[in-house]
Design an enzyme around this catalytic site. Structure first.
Site, PDB file in Angstrom:
ATOM      1  N   LYS A  52       0.575  -1.368   0.361  1.00 11.18           N
ATOM      2  CA  LYS A  52      -0.278  -0.297  -0.084  1.00 11.18           C
ATOM      3  C   LYS A  52       0.899   1.232  -0.005  1.00 11.18           C
ATOM      4  O   LYS A  52       0.406   1.983  -0.870  1.00 11.18           O
ATOM      5  CB  LYS A  52      -0.882  -0.434   1.436  1.00 11.18           C
ATOM      6  CG  LYS A  52      -1.633  -0.977   1.358  1.00 11.18           C
ATOM      7  CD  LYS A  52      -2.587  -1.542   2.018  1.00 11.18           C
ATOM      8  CE  LYS A  52      -3.452  -3.044   2.316  1.00 11.18           C
ATOM      9  NZ  LYS A  52      -4.198  -2.768   3.272  1.00 11.18           N
ATOM     10  N   GLN A  96      -4.422  -1.989   9.762  1.00  9.40           N
ATOM     11  CA  GLN A  96      -4.060  -2.905   9.097  1.00  9.40           C
ATOM     12  C   GLN A  96      -5.332  -4.658  10.059  1.00  9.40           C
ATOM     13  O   GLN A  96      -4.384  -4.573  11.523  1.00  9.40           O
ATOM     14  CB  GLN A  96      -3.052  -3.094   8.375  1.00  9.40           C
ATOM     15  CG  GLN A  96      -2.705  -4.540   8.211  1.00  9.40           C
ATOM     16  CD  GLN A  96      -3.168  -4.366   6.571  1.00  9.40           C
ATOM     17  OE1 GLN A  96      -2.811  -3.569   5.435  1.00  9.40           O
ATOM     18  NE2 GLN A  96      -3.348  -5.930   5.870  1.00  9.40           N
ATOM     19  N   ASP A 119     -10.760   2.846   4.334  1.00  5.20           N
ATOM     20  CA  ASP A 119     -11.496   1.053   3.996  1.00  5.20           C
ATOM     21  C   ASP A 119     -12.691   1.117   4.022  1.00  5.20           C
ATOM     22  O   ASP A 119     -13.108   0.032   3.374  1.00  5.20           O
ATOM     23  CB  ASP A 119     -10.862   0.499   5.180  1.00  5.20           C
ATOM     24  CG  ASP A 119      -9.460  -0.189   5.187  1.00  5.20           C
ATOM     25  OD1 ASP A 119      -9.486  -0.123   3.689  1.00  5.20           O
ATOM     26  OD2 ASP A 119      -8.712  -1.388   5.596  1.00  5.20           O
TER      27      ASP A 119
END
Ligand code: NAP
Length: 290
Positions: A52, A96, A119
């Protein structure tokens, strides 16, 4: 059979994002900024976060990575999230997953400000998705939608079977495929570990989206001729013949299923790169909204 090339498609979308970043910089003197929080030492999570960060560099975003040890407390993590919520220099951020077991994931997700939740996991954003309001769509389902769009795959009136009902992949995917829009307008069946006679259901599917994390679960005899097959699964299997000591395996028995399908994603190089690119799209949106 046509391979749904997530790597190539991602690079094309990333080139468009890079152009928009140039415009943002020129017009507003602004660089989109994505931050990521990584807790613990999970190998796969480290790989994903690094990918990412690299993608951010590729499109001209700024990125910040905050790493904490496995025993980082929930309280400290929530405090860090608060700090990022209030940091005007950061457009969006992710935590994450998975998190260490002592941390309540739902609490963590709820702590992220919905405007910075690139997200798309926050209940407010999931609610908007269900209502078909503009929002950050969870990156993996968003990536799959973009891939279907890119290859102009017909979805209207098709029977779409989604295997796996996780909050981050299967469930939002099933909602998206049932929406009254393109890609969507499918008749959706959502399967999970309690589903009976799963092969009978998948054999009726025009589109199968497999997201359960069981290597090569979807076999040749579970797929009808001409189906579209999207493999979300990524499992690391030990393989001493590889330099890194493992190989990545999807949830589909690719060798046997590919010849029967009309379109299919490979693993790696299918859904994975699209997930990262969708996160960039959400971050660009966050930056443009400000
Ligand atoms: P998850 O949270 O573990 O959910 C797995 C789902 O599969 C659950 O709903 C579970 O059912 C269902 N399931 C498990 N075994 C099953 C079986 N034998 N038959 C039918 N359903 C079964 O997993 P996830 O986070 O959605 O991830 C799934 C896979 O996708 C993993 O391999 C993960 O690494 C991968 N992934 C890839 C990307 C990407 O970018 N490519 C992104 C995210 C995840 P129950 O609900 O009944 O337990």
């Amino acid at each position: 059979m046509i391979l749904l090339d997530g790597k190539k498609t991602s690079l094309e979308i990333q080139a468009e994002i890079a152009e928009e970043v140039k415009v943002l910089k020129a017009n507003k003197g602004k660089t989109p900024h994505l931050a990521a929080i990584l807790v613990g030492n999970d190998g796969a999570s480290q790989t994903y976060v690094n990918a990412k960060v690299k993608a951010c560099e590729h499109v001209g975003f700024q990125s910040s990575l905050f790493r904490y040890p496995e025993d980082f407390s929930e309280k400290d993590l929530l405090a860090k999230i608060d700090a990022l919520n209030q940091d005007d220099s950061i457009d969006g951020f992710i935590v994450q997953l998975p998190l260490p077991k002592h941390i309540d994931v739902d609490k963590v997700i709820e702590q992220i400000h919905p405007d910075k939740d690139v997200d798309g996991f926050h209940p407010a954003n999931v609610g908007k998705l269900v209502k078909n309001f503009p929002t950050y769509i969870s990156a993996t389902p968003f990536g799959i939608i973009k891939l279907l769009e890119h290859y102009k795959i017909e979805t209207s009136g098709k029977h779409c079977v989604v295997i796996g009902r996780s909050q981050i992949v299967g469930l939002p995917m099933s909602i998206l495929m049932g929406r009254n829009t393109y890609p969507g307008n499918c008749t959706v069946t959502l399967c999970h570990s309690r589903t009976q006679n799963i092969a009978e259901i998948t054999r009726q599917a025009d589109i199968i989206i497999v997201a359960l994390g069981v290597p090569e679960f979807l076999k040749e005899d579970m797929v009808k001729e001409g189906a579209v097959v999207i493999d979300v699964g990524i499992t690391r299997i030990d393989d001493p013949s590889k330099a890194r000591g493992y190989r990545l395996v999807g949830d589909v028995d690719f060798e046997k299923v590919a010849p029967k399908s009309s379109y299919i994603t490979p693993v790696p190089g299918g859904v994975g790169p699209m997930t990262i690119t969708s996160l960039l799209c959400n971050t660009l949106l966050a930056s443009q909204k400000k």
